[in-house]
Design an enzyme around this catalytic site. Sequence first.
Site, PDB file in Angstrom:
ATOM      1  N   HIS A  30       0.854  -1.194   0.000  1.00 27.37           N
ATOM      2  CA  HIS A  30       0.000   0.000   0.000  1.00 27.37           C
ATOM      3  C   HIS A  30       0.886   1.239   0.000  1.00 27.37           C
ATOM      4  CE1 HIS A  30      -3.164   2.824   1.173  1.00 27.37           C
ATOM      5  NE2 HIS A  30      -4.002   1.888   0.783  1.00 27.37           N
ATOM      6  N   ASP A  74      -7.943  -5.384   0.041  1.00 26.55           N
ATOM      7  CA  ASP A  74      -8.384  -6.219  -1.091  1.00 26.55           C
ATOM      8  C   ASP A  74      -8.019  -7.686  -0.943  1.00 26.55           C
ATOM      9  OD1 ASP A  74      -7.513  -3.324  -2.727  1.00 26.55           O
ATOM     10  OD2 ASP A  74      -9.539  -4.154  -2.771  1.00 26.55           O
TER      11      ASP A  74
HETATM   12  C1  SDX Z   1      -6.285   0.144  -2.808  1.00 30.27           C
HETATM   13  O1  SDX Z   1      -4.479   4.671  -2.017  1.00 30.27           O
HETATM   14  C2  SDX Z   1      -5.382   4.040  -1.389  1.00 30.27           C
HETATM   15  O2  SDX Z   1      -5.746   4.400  -0.274  1.00 30.27           O
HETATM   16  C3  SDX Z   1      -5.980   2.838  -2.118  1.00 30.27           C
HETATM   17  C4  SDX Z   1      -6.999   2.011  -1.332  1.00 30.27           C
HETATM   18  C5  SDX Z   1      -8.240   2.816  -1.068  1.00 30.27           C
HETATM   19  O3  SDX Z   1      -8.964   2.442  -0.119  1.00 30.27           O
HETATM   20  O4  SDX Z   1      -8.550   3.734  -1.862  1.00 30.27           O
HETATM   21  O5  SDX Z   1      -6.446   1.594  -0.104  1.00 30.27           O
HETATM   22  C6  SDX Z   1      -7.431   0.789  -2.127  1.00 30.27           C
HETATM   23  O6  SDX Z   1      -6.042   0.459  -3.946  1.00 30.27           O
HETATM   24  C7  SDX Z   1      -5.413  -0.821  -2.044  1.00 30.27           C
HETATM   25  C8  SDX Z   1      -4.167  -1.280  -2.880  1.00 30.27           C
HETATM   26  C9  SDX Z   1      -4.637  -2.396  -3.813  1.00 30.27           C
HETATM   27  N1  SDX Z   1      -3.595  -2.748  -4.776  1.00 30.27           N
HETATM   28  C10 SDX Z   1      -2.972  -3.954  -4.715  1.00 30.27           C
HETATM   29  O7  SDX Z   1      -3.147  -4.795  -3.832  1.00 30.27           O
HETATM   30  C11 SDX Z   1      -2.064  -4.221  -5.910  1.00 30.27           C
HETATM   31  C12 SDX Z   1      -0.720  -4.784  -5.405  1.00 30.27           C
HETATM   32  N2  SDX Z   1      -0.046  -3.712  -4.697  1.00 30.27           N
HETATM   33  C13 SDX Z   1       0.955  -2.945  -5.441  1.00 30.27           C
HETATM   34  O8  SDX Z   1       0.660  -2.764  -6.785  1.00 30.27           O
HETATM   35  C14 SDX Z   1       1.446  -1.717  -4.674  1.00 30.27           C
HETATM   36  O9  SDX Z   1       1.709  -2.128  -3.406  1.00 30.27           O
HETATM   37  C15 SDX Z   1       0.559  -0.484  -4.610  1.00 30.27           C
HETATM   38  C16 SDX Z   1       0.127  -0.023  -5.969  1.00 30.27           C
HETATM   39  C17 SDX Z   1      -0.642  -0.735  -3.772  1.00 30.27           C
HETATM   40  C18 SDX Z   1       1.401   0.623  -3.958  1.00 30.27           C
HETATM   41  O10 SDX Z   1       2.395   0.924  -4.840  1.00 30.27           O
HETATM   42  P1  SDX Z   1       3.519   2.032  -4.457  1.00 30.27           P
HETATM   43  O11 SDX Z   1       3.188   2.751  -3.210  1.00 30.27           O
HETATM   44  O12 SDX Z   1       3.767   2.846  -5.683  1.00 30.27           O
HETATM   45  O13 SDX Z   1       4.732   1.145  -4.088  1.00 30.27           O
HETATM   46  P2  SDX Z   1       5.756   0.630  -5.140  1.00 30.27           P
HETATM   47  O14 SDX Z   1       5.034   0.069  -6.313  1.00 30.27           O
HETATM   48  O15 SDX Z   1       6.759   1.687  -5.367  1.00 30.27           O
HETATM   49  O16 SDX Z   1       6.402  -0.588  -4.339  1.00 30.27           O
HETATM   50  C19 SDX Z   1       7.471  -0.351  -3.445  1.00 30.27           C
HETATM   51  C20 SDX Z   1       8.305  -1.606  -3.553  1.00 30.27           C
HETATM   52  C21 SDX Z   1       8.687  -1.936  -5.004  1.00 30.27           C
HETATM   53  O17 SDX Z   1       9.925  -2.629  -4.972  1.00 30.27           O
HETATM   54  P3  SDX Z   1      11.276  -1.747  -5.361  1.00 30.27           P
HETATM   55  O18 SDX Z   1      11.038  -1.198  -6.755  1.00 30.27           O
HETATM   56  O19 SDX Z   1      11.367  -0.657  -4.302  1.00 30.27           O
HETATM   57  O20 SDX Z   1      12.394  -2.753  -5.300  1.00 30.27           O
HETATM   58  O21 SDX Z   1       7.564  -2.747  -3.093  1.00 30.27           O
HETATM   59  C22 SDX Z   1       7.348  -3.665  -4.150  1.00 30.27           C
HETATM   60  C23 SDX Z   1       7.639  -2.932  -5.452  1.00 30.27           C
HETATM   61  O22 SDX Z   1       8.129  -3.830  -6.445  1.00 30.27           O
HETATM   62  N3  SDX Z   1       5.958  -4.077  -4.076  1.00 30.27           N
HETATM   63  C24 SDX Z   1       5.521  -5.323  -4.239  1.00 30.27           C
HETATM   64  C25 SDX Z   1       4.140  -5.250  -4.048  1.00 30.27           C
HETATM   65  N4  SDX Z   1       3.776  -3.979  -3.797  1.00 30.27           N
HETATM   66  C26 SDX Z   1       4.903  -3.250  -3.828  1.00 30.27           C
HETATM   67  N5  SDX Z   1       6.160  -6.477  -4.523  1.00 30.27           N
HETATM   68  C27 SDX Z   1       5.387  -7.591  -4.611  1.00 30.27           C
HETATM   69  N6  SDX Z   1       4.044  -7.598  -4.446  1.00 30.27           N
HETATM   70  C28 SDX Z   1       3.396  -6.452  -4.154  1.00 30.27           C
HETATM   71  N7  SDX Z   1       2.069  -6.443  -3.989  1.00 30.27           N
END
Ligand code: SDX
Length: 438
Positions: free
Chosen positions: A315, A373
């Site tokens: 998140h 989720d």
């Molecule tokens: C919702 O914003 C909100 O409040 C949203 C929400 C709401 O109520 O409105 O809470 C609802 O959207 C919840 C989130 C649902 N999405 C997912 O579950 C999809 C999977 N999650 C990821 O796509 C990600 O965690 C996000 C999109 C939720 C957050 O992305 P960020 O903040 O941009 O973080 P990032 O992508 O920069 O990740 C940081 C690191 C990265 O590694 P590095 O590049 O630093 O080496 O963490 C890793 C990412 O690769 N990472 C994951 C991961 N999520 C982040 N690795 C594996 N699996 C994951 N799920």
Amino acid sequence: MSVAEDIRSGETDEASLTLRGARHDLPVRRGTLGPDVIDITSLYQDTDCFTYDPGFTSTASCESKITYIDGDKGILLYRGYPIDQLAEHCTFLETAYLLLYGELPTAEQYEAFKDRITRHTMVHEQMNRFFTGFRRDAHPMAIMVGVVGALSAFYHDSIDIRDPEQREMASVRMIAKMPTIAAMAYKYSAGQPFVYPKNDLDYSANFLRMCFAVPCEEFEVDPVLTRAMRRIFILHADHEQNASTSTVRLAGSSGANPFACISAGIACLWGPAHGGANEAALTMLQEVGTVDRIPEYIQRAKDKNDPFRLMGFGHRVYKNYDPRAKIMQKTCHEVLDAVGHHDDPILKVALELERIALSDDYFIQKKLYPNIDFYSGITLKALGFPTDMFTVLFAIARTVGWIAQWKEMIGDPLQRIGRPRQLYTGPTERAYVPMKDR
Ligand code: SDX
């Protein structure tokens, strides 16, 4: 430090920026909770420089009094009330009233609000024809974007955003009609007749009945499933300046009508990184299938060369357990027990995947926890919804937050059209070359 201790007065101090030998003092503003903000509204005018923050990880886009999140402590407050207390004690419309008007309603205020919403749950009969233009296998979110956007073509007396009464009418209509339109989208995809709302049912029970009742028999609403639906709606109602809420605010800042703004929010919520994650998380769990295949997927999630992510994990704000996920997990167990699926193999995969991930250094170091989720998909499947309806349910609930945030923005005297700038790295000026000379 507790949340209460963290409440502070509105004192301010200053930050200073030295740029090209010149010092620029920037005011720092303090809220009641959470990080201070450095006010950069005069930065471009004073320095001829923009700030740069793609993804807005360090940017406060507005001032708001609606929802507070502490990502490190895993705290979520709606108008100061902890989400677990609201999910336990409130109805969805009681929560909606709180988000919209800032206070929990008295019994009299609640009855008046509930009656007003109830009176607007039907949609214009001619809207039924919209659905026949879609293929039966259209994704329900595609239908929601289209039909909600078209509401402004039917309700001309509630689209003038300068008129507070019309803004209020549009808010009531939007909140009241979303479950009806969502249920119609589901029925249309199932090839079943639309079911009209019933005024003697509460918001959640009415929605379940519009989805699952058929004309050939009476429909009894299960109180356990209704309570679960109510709790799911409350958990999803608002979440500060998330992507879809920011979309609604930006659309609203141009003066677009409220129905168009909510349609834009629905479109943004659809993405798998946002509201589409509940559908993606269940699809992922079904693809994993069995506990013995979990290590393979954990490995893929950690592989930089593999775009696969563990859906329902991570998140932007929560670097601790999403407080909503805990309540969702509890609701998941209740629903599975109620429908007799307590040994659902998918839940076993989810629980084991969560256990393994939370003990894995990669997830610990990156502070990746289950978000709302992760368990919602299993719960919604057990409630009888197909996966492509999951984000639609999210949109029903989040409409209350979108409307509350939209009203707050429209009512802000400092509000202007949102218009970010950029760091331009394209070609410098050059003369046109006729095609024959290229
Ligand atoms: C919702 O914003 C909100 O409040 C949203 C929400 C709401 O109520 O409105 O809470 C609802 O959207 C919840 C989130 C649902 N999405 C997912 O579950 C999809 C999977 N999650 C990821 O796509 C990600 O965690 C996000 C999109 C939720 C957050 O992305 P960020 O903040 O941009 O973080 P990032 O992508 O920069 O990740 C940081 C690191 C990265 O590694 P590095 O590049 O630093 O080496 O963490 C890793 C990412 O690769 N990472 C994951 C991961 N999520 C982040 N690795 C594996 N699996 C994951 N799920």
